[in-house]
Every structure is written in C-alpha cells, then in structure tokens.
Design a protein around this motif. Structure first.
Motif, PDB file in Angstrom:
ATOM      1  N   ILE A  21       0.857  -1.192   0.000  1.00  0.00           N
ATOM      2  CA  ILE A  21       0.000   0.000   0.000  1.00  0.00           C
ATOM      3  C   ILE A  21       0.886   1.232   0.000  1.00  0.00           C
ATOM      4  O   ILE A  21       1.521   1.568   0.996  1.00  0.00           O
ATOM      5  CB  ILE A  21      -0.926   0.015   1.229  1.00  0.00           C
ATOM      6  CG1 ILE A  21      -1.842  -1.198   1.212  1.00  0.00           C
ATOM      7  CG2 ILE A  21      -1.754   1.295   1.254  1.00  0.00           C
ATOM      8  CD1 ILE A  21      -2.688  -1.336   2.455  1.00  0.00           C
ATOM      9  N   GLY A  22       0.964   1.890  -1.124  1.00  0.00           N
ATOM     10  CA  GLY A  22       1.871   3.034  -1.230  1.00  0.00           C
ATOM     11  C   GLY A  22       1.416   4.050  -2.244  1.00  0.00           C
ATOM     12  O   GLY A  22       0.232   4.384  -2.346  1.00  0.00           O
ATOM     13  N   VAL A  23       2.364   4.491  -3.047  1.00  0.00           N
ATOM     14  CA  VAL A  23       2.134   5.601  -3.953  1.00  0.00           C
ATOM     15  C   VAL A  23       1.072   5.283  -4.998  1.00  0.00           C
ATOM     16  O   VAL A  23       0.362   6.177  -5.485  1.00  0.00           O
ATOM     17  CB  VAL A  23       3.467   6.004  -4.625  1.00  0.00           C
ATOM     18  CG1 VAL A  23       3.934   4.939  -5.586  1.00  0.00           C
ATOM     19  CG2 VAL A  23       3.361   7.344  -5.314  1.00  0.00           C
ATOM     20  N   GLY A  24       0.900   3.998  -5.344  1.00  0.00           N
ATOM     21  CA  GLY A  24      -0.050   3.623  -6.383  1.00  0.00           C
ATOM     22  C   GLY A  24      -1.507   3.796  -6.007  1.00  0.00           C
ATOM     23  O   GLY A  24      -2.390   3.686  -6.871  1.00  0.00           O
ATOM     24  N   VAL A  25      -1.781   4.067  -4.727  1.00  0.00           N
ATOM     25  CA  VAL A  25      -3.161   4.210  -4.270  1.00  0.00           C
ATOM     26  C   VAL A  25      -3.897   5.312  -5.029  1.00  0.00           C
ATOM     27  O   VAL A  25      -5.074   5.173  -5.370  1.00  0.00           O
ATOM     28  CB  VAL A  25      -3.192   4.502  -2.751  1.00  0.00           C
ATOM     29  CG1 VAL A  25      -4.580   4.957  -2.307  1.00  0.00           C
ATOM     30  CG2 VAL A  25      -2.775   3.262  -1.977  1.00  0.00           C
ATOM     31  N   LEU A  26      -3.220   6.397  -5.350  1.00  0.00           N
ATOM     32  CA  LEU A  26      -3.876   7.557  -5.950  1.00  0.00           C
ATOM     33  C   LEU A  26      -4.382   7.287  -7.358  1.00  0.00           C
ATOM     34  O   LEU A  26      -5.501   7.660  -7.708  1.00  0.00           O
ATOM     35  CB  LEU A  26      -2.926   8.758  -5.978  1.00  0.00           C
ATOM     36  CG  LEU A  26      -2.654   9.455  -4.648  1.00  0.00           C
ATOM     37  CD1 LEU A  26      -1.809  10.685  -4.873  1.00  0.00           C
ATOM     38  CD2 LEU A  26      -3.946   9.839  -3.954  1.00  0.00           C
ATOM     39  N   VAL A 108       2.554  14.952  -6.675  1.00  0.00           N
ATOM     40  CA  VAL A 108       1.326  15.124  -5.897  1.00  0.00           C
ATOM     41  C   VAL A 108       1.477  16.260  -4.893  1.00  0.00           C
ATOM     42  O   VAL A 108       0.586  17.102  -4.741  1.00  0.00           O
ATOM     43  CB  VAL A 108       0.950  13.815  -5.176  1.00  0.00           C
ATOM     44  CG1 VAL A 108      -0.259  14.028  -4.271  1.00  0.00           C
ATOM     45  CG2 VAL A 108       0.664  12.717  -6.190  1.00  0.00           C
ATOM     46  N   VAL A 109       2.614  16.307  -4.221  1.00  0.00           N
ATOM     47  CA  VAL A 109       2.829  17.320  -3.185  1.00  0.00           C
ATOM     48  C   VAL A 109       2.856  18.730  -3.773  1.00  0.00           C
ATOM     49  O   VAL A 109       2.192  19.640  -3.266  1.00  0.00           O
ATOM     50  CB  VAL A 109       4.130  17.020  -2.411  1.00  0.00           C
ATOM     51  CG1 VAL A 109       4.510  18.213  -1.517  1.00  0.00           C
ATOM     52  CG2 VAL A 109       3.980  15.773  -1.563  1.00  0.00           C
ATOM     53  N   VAL A 110       3.600  18.924  -4.858  1.00  0.00           N
ATOM     54  CA  VAL A 110       3.711  20.280  -5.429  1.00  0.00           C
ATOM     55  C   VAL A 110       2.425  20.692  -6.146  1.00  0.00           C
ATOM     56  O   VAL A 110       2.190  21.890  -6.355  1.00  0.00           O
ATOM     57  CB  VAL A 110       4.906  20.391  -6.406  1.00  0.00           C
ATOM     58  CG1 VAL A 110       6.207  20.085  -5.694  1.00  0.00           C
ATOM     59  CG2 VAL A 110       4.726  19.474  -7.611  1.00  0.00           C
ATOM     60  N   LEU A 114       2.067  21.854  -1.533  1.00  0.00           N
ATOM     61  CA  LEU A 114       3.129  22.869  -1.544  1.00  0.00           C
ATOM     62  C   LEU A 114       3.328  23.377  -2.970  1.00  0.00           C
ATOM     63  O   LEU A 114       4.297  23.041  -3.641  1.00  0.00           O
ATOM     64  CB  LEU A 114       4.427  22.280  -0.981  1.00  0.00           C
ATOM     65  CG  LEU A 114       4.306  21.619   0.400  1.00  0.00           C
ATOM     66  CD1 LEU A 114       5.615  20.967   0.799  1.00  0.00           C
ATOM     67  CD2 LEU A 114       3.884  22.647   1.459  1.00  0.00           C
ATOM     68  N   THR A 115       2.408  24.194  -3.419  1.00  0.00           N
ATOM     69  CA  THR A 115       2.392  24.606  -4.828  1.00  0.00           C
ATOM     70  C   THR A 115       3.575  25.482  -5.223  1.00  0.00           C
ATOM     71  O   THR A 115       3.894  25.589  -6.407  1.00  0.00           O
ATOM     72  CB  THR A 115       1.090  25.351  -5.134  1.00  0.00           C
ATOM     73  OG1 THR A 115       0.942  26.451  -4.215  1.00  0.00           O
ATOM     74  CG2 THR A 115      -0.117  24.417  -4.987  1.00  0.00           C
ATOM     75  N   LYS A 116       4.210  26.133  -4.259  1.00  0.00           N
ATOM     76  CA  LYS A 116       5.341  27.017  -4.569  1.00  0.00           C
ATOM     77  C   LYS A 116       6.693  26.357  -4.305  1.00  0.00           C
ATOM     78  O   LYS A 116       7.738  26.994  -4.467  1.00  0.00           O
ATOM     79  CB  LYS A 116       5.228  28.310  -3.762  1.00  0.00           C
ATOM     80  CG  LYS A 116       4.008  29.152  -4.123  1.00  0.00           C
ATOM     81  CD  LYS A 116       3.988  30.464  -3.356  1.00  0.00           C
ATOM     82  CE  LYS A 116       2.772  31.302  -3.759  1.00  0.00           C
ATOM     83  NZ  LYS A 116       2.717  32.591  -3.024  1.00  0.00           N
ATOM     84  N   THR A 117       6.655  25.104  -3.905  1.00  0.00           N
ATOM     85  CA  THR A 117       7.893  24.375  -3.615  1.00  0.00           C
ATOM     86  C   THR A 117       8.396  23.689  -4.876  1.00  0.00           C
ATOM     87  O   THR A 117       7.621  23.033  -5.569  1.00  0.00           O
ATOM     88  CB  THR A 117       7.655  23.324  -2.520  1.00  0.00           C
ATOM     89  OG1 THR A 117       7.133  23.962  -1.356  1.00  0.00           O
ATOM     90  CG2 THR A 117       8.955  22.608  -2.163  1.00  0.00           C
ATOM     91  N   PRO A 118       9.679  23.827  -5.195  1.00  0.00           N
ATOM     92  CA  PRO A 118      10.219  23.145  -6.392  1.00  0.00           C
ATOM     93  C   PRO A 118      10.070  21.634  -6.289  1.00  0.00           C
ATOM     94  O   PRO A 118      10.236  21.049  -5.209  1.00  0.00           O
ATOM     95  CB  PRO A 118      11.698  23.558  -6.396  1.00  0.00           C
ATOM     96  CG  PRO A 118      11.751  24.805  -5.592  1.00  0.00           C
ATOM     97  CD  PRO A 118      10.686  24.666  -4.542  1.00  0.00           C
ATOM     98  N   LEU A 119       9.773  21.013  -7.403  1.00  0.00           N
ATOM     99  CA  LEU A 119       9.613  19.564  -7.445  1.00  0.00           C
ATOM    100  C   LEU A 119      10.866  18.852  -6.960  1.00  0.00           C
ATOM    101  O   LEU A 119      10.801  17.852  -6.242  1.00  0.00           O
ATOM    102  CB  LEU A 119       9.290  19.132  -8.884  1.00  0.00           C
ATOM    103  CG  LEU A 119       9.217  17.626  -9.167  1.00  0.00           C
ATOM    104  CD1 LEU A 119       8.073  16.986  -8.385  1.00  0.00           C
ATOM    105  CD2 LEU A 119       9.055  17.379 -10.661  1.00  0.00           C
TER     106      LEU A 119
END
Length: 373
Positions: A21-26, A108-110, A114-119
């Motif tokens: 159960i990890g990143v593939g859930v989305l 997913v995070v950016v 955290l839309t202003k955080t660099p990938l």
C-alpha cells in the motif's frame, strides 16, 4: 548473510501490507478504468491474483531456503554468473521503482499541497529520508512498518467505507466492462502494483518461524489486495468510469467527496494526504532497503550501510527523467509490466529448478554444503 531471528508472523504480514500500500493508491482506479471501464474491479481482482502468484513463488522459495535471500540461493540454483546477471537486474529494477515512486510523490505534493515548492526539493527530501532510515538493521526496519501500519490502513479503510454511501450500483455494471482490447495491459499494470511483495525474500530469513511465512503472505495479500479492490469499487461506484477518465488522482477526489458522520469533517482529502505520505514513505523505505541490501549481498559485504547514500544520486537522476506527469505515468506502467518478469517469472524459473534438482536447505548448518554444490 546472518539475520537475527526476531520477526514474527504478524510483523512479516504488516511489513508486506505497508510495503504494497503506497504511492499507487492515488492512480489505482484510473489505470483500471482505462483498461476496462466499469470492469475495473474485475481487472483489479485478476491483477491481485497475478500479484499473489508472485508472492506465493517468493514465499515458497524462501521457505525452502530459510536462511538466504533470492540473491544468495539463486547462485546455488542456476550458477554464480547467471544468477548475478539477474541479481543486477533486480537491484536496478527496485532502484527504478524507488525513483518513480519518489517522483510521483513529488508531483502530488507540489500540485496539491506545496504549490510554490520546487519539485526537486520534495523528491530529494523523500529520498534522503528513505536513505537515512535504510541504515537501520532488520529489527528497526520492522519497527518502522509496525509503527506506521495503523496510521496507514485504518484511515484508508474508514475513508473508503464512508465513501460507499455515495456509490451507485449502476456505475459498476456490466461487471466485465465495455472495453476489452486493453484489458490484458490493465491486468498486468494492476499486478505490478503488488511488486513490493518481493520484500518477503528479505523478511523470511529474519523470521523466528520461517515455516509460517506462507500464512504471513496470505494475510498480507488479503488485506492489501482487499483494500485496493475496495478502493476501485468505491471510486467507480461514486464517480463512474467516464468521469474517472478525466481525473488524475481519483482516490484523492474520493476523499474530497467523503465526510465524517455529523459533518465533523466535511472533506477528508487533507487527512488522506497525510496518510498517503506515510504510505509512500514505508513503500520507498522497503524498495530502497531491498536495493541496497541486495547490492551488499551481491558484493558479499557484511553491512549494507555503506550503500545507504551511494544510490541516491542515480535514483534522483532517474526520478527527474520524465518531462511531465503524463510521461511519468506512462513510464511507470511500462516499467511495472516488464518488472513482472523479475518478480513473477524469475522466481517461477528458480522454483522449477529447485524442484528438479531437489535443492532444499532447512538449517544454517546446511548452508556451507549448499554453496559447495
């Protein structure tokens, strides 16, 4: 390599569940719907069966060679140099899985938080966190998974179960779906989401009772596979196949439409993302731990800590290779499908060879004899 026999059957099952159960859930439901429309649950179920086959093969081999990992007993079965070629492929494969998972986490995070955080920052932070944690021994590695397990599974089950009240049965019909031309690819993609089960080849040598490894595998696959299937049923039942095709992360959208009773929380997407970040960490930790452990065993080193940060630059380069989100998911699906050769077909060949040659090692004392064959 010598392992302390400290991992219980329940802990082995927990490691298996929190790794799968990890990143593939989305994007789980999106892959399934693109393959078979309303037949997404059926595609997921067949994918679970193929993933279970790979886990069964690895577990049977582990029980036949309870003191060795696949890197070690493969040399006994098919010869040193042939086995080393496949061992390198295994290390490369799980390094690539780590890279792609960290990249998906960063996307997913950016995009959502955290839309202003660099990938690049989010990817590096997650990789460094996995690298630092991977310096732990097997006992501490087990405690990592044991601690985070309830924080991953119970909130996910709660969100999915609550979302079912908005589901409509008509969206799940016909059960076999309308699109069949890409169903086979979809099944392989869904099966690839269970490749984290390969962690059992590292867990079994550390188990107190390796003969109970099969029970741990069954419990782990039932819970993780059942949760994945439930997620697909819920998302398709709530949104319908056509709507899901327009969503990038259907499970995240499902959390947005779900609320707790009495409207204590009207949207659960914030809580879901917190759970998802934890799930990504445990999966990344397992795949990276596999890669560096296997590399140390391939080079016959006693300690894996030397490689804790060694692979990070290479993994980071791979993670940043996809130019955009669309290309990243395309690469993830291709790598996952071809990876089944390593996680299913290769263990099948090893098991057949072991049965033909009647190779079996039941104790540590047999190890030296086996290596002389």
């Amino acid at each position: 390599m010598e392992y302390p026999r400290q991992v219980t059957m329940i802990q082995a099952a927990i490691i298996l569940i929190s790794t799968i159960i990890g990143v593939g859930v989305l994007a789980l439901s999106l892959f399934a719907v693109r393959a078979a429309d309303s037949g997404a649950p059926l595609v997921t179920f067949i994918g679970i069966l193929i993933g279970s086959l790979g886990l069964w093969l690895v577990t049977v081999l582990g029980m036949r060679f309870p003191t060795q990992t696949i890197i070690e007993y493969s040399e006994v079965l098919i010869g040193k140099w042939t086995a080393r070629v496949f061992s390198v492929l295994i290390i490369v494969f799980f390094s690539v899985l780590t890279a792609l998972a960290s990249r998906e986490f960063g996307e997913v995070v950016v995009t959502s938080v955290l839309t202003k955080t660099p990938l690049e920052v989010t990817v590096i932070v997650m990789l460094l966190l996995a690298a630092v944690s991977s310096r732990a021994d097997m006992t501490t590695f087990t405690y990592f998974h044991h601690f985070y397990f309830p924080l991953i599974v119970f909130p996910l089950v709660l969100i999915v179960v609550l979302s079912l009240k908005n589901a409509q049965l008509v969206y799940l019909l016909p059960v076999w779906g309308d699109e069949h031309s890409s169903m086979s690819k979809g099944i392989l993609t869904m099966a690839a989401l269970f490749q984290g089960s390969f962690i059992m080849t590292l867990v079994i040598p550390a188990m107190r009772k390796p003969d109970r490894a099969m029970l741990a595998s069954v419990v782990g696959m039932l819970i993780s596979g059942g949760l994945y299937l439930l997620i697909v049923v819920a998302t398709v039942g709530v949104f319908g196949a056509e709507e899901i095709k327009n969503l990038v992360w259907p499970t995240l959208e499902l959390a947005k439409t779900t609320s707790l009773p009495a409207n204590i929380l009207e949207r659960l997407d914030g809580a879901f993302l917190a759970v998802w970040v934890t799930a990504v960490f445990t999966t990344l930790l397992s795949t990276y731990y596999l890669a560096i452990h296997f590399l140390s065993q391939l080079l016959h080193l006693r300690d894996h800590k030397l490689f804790s940060f060694f692979l990070i630059p290479f993994i980071y380069v791979i993670a940043m290779f996809p130019q955009n989100l669309l290309q990243m998911y395309g690469i993830i699906q291709i790598v996952g499908r071809w990876g089944l050769v390593i996680t299913v077909f290769y263990p099948l060949v090893l098991l057949i060879v072991a049965l033909i040659r009647k190779k079996k090692k039941g104790s540590r004392g047999d190890q030296g004899v086996a290596k002389m064959d």
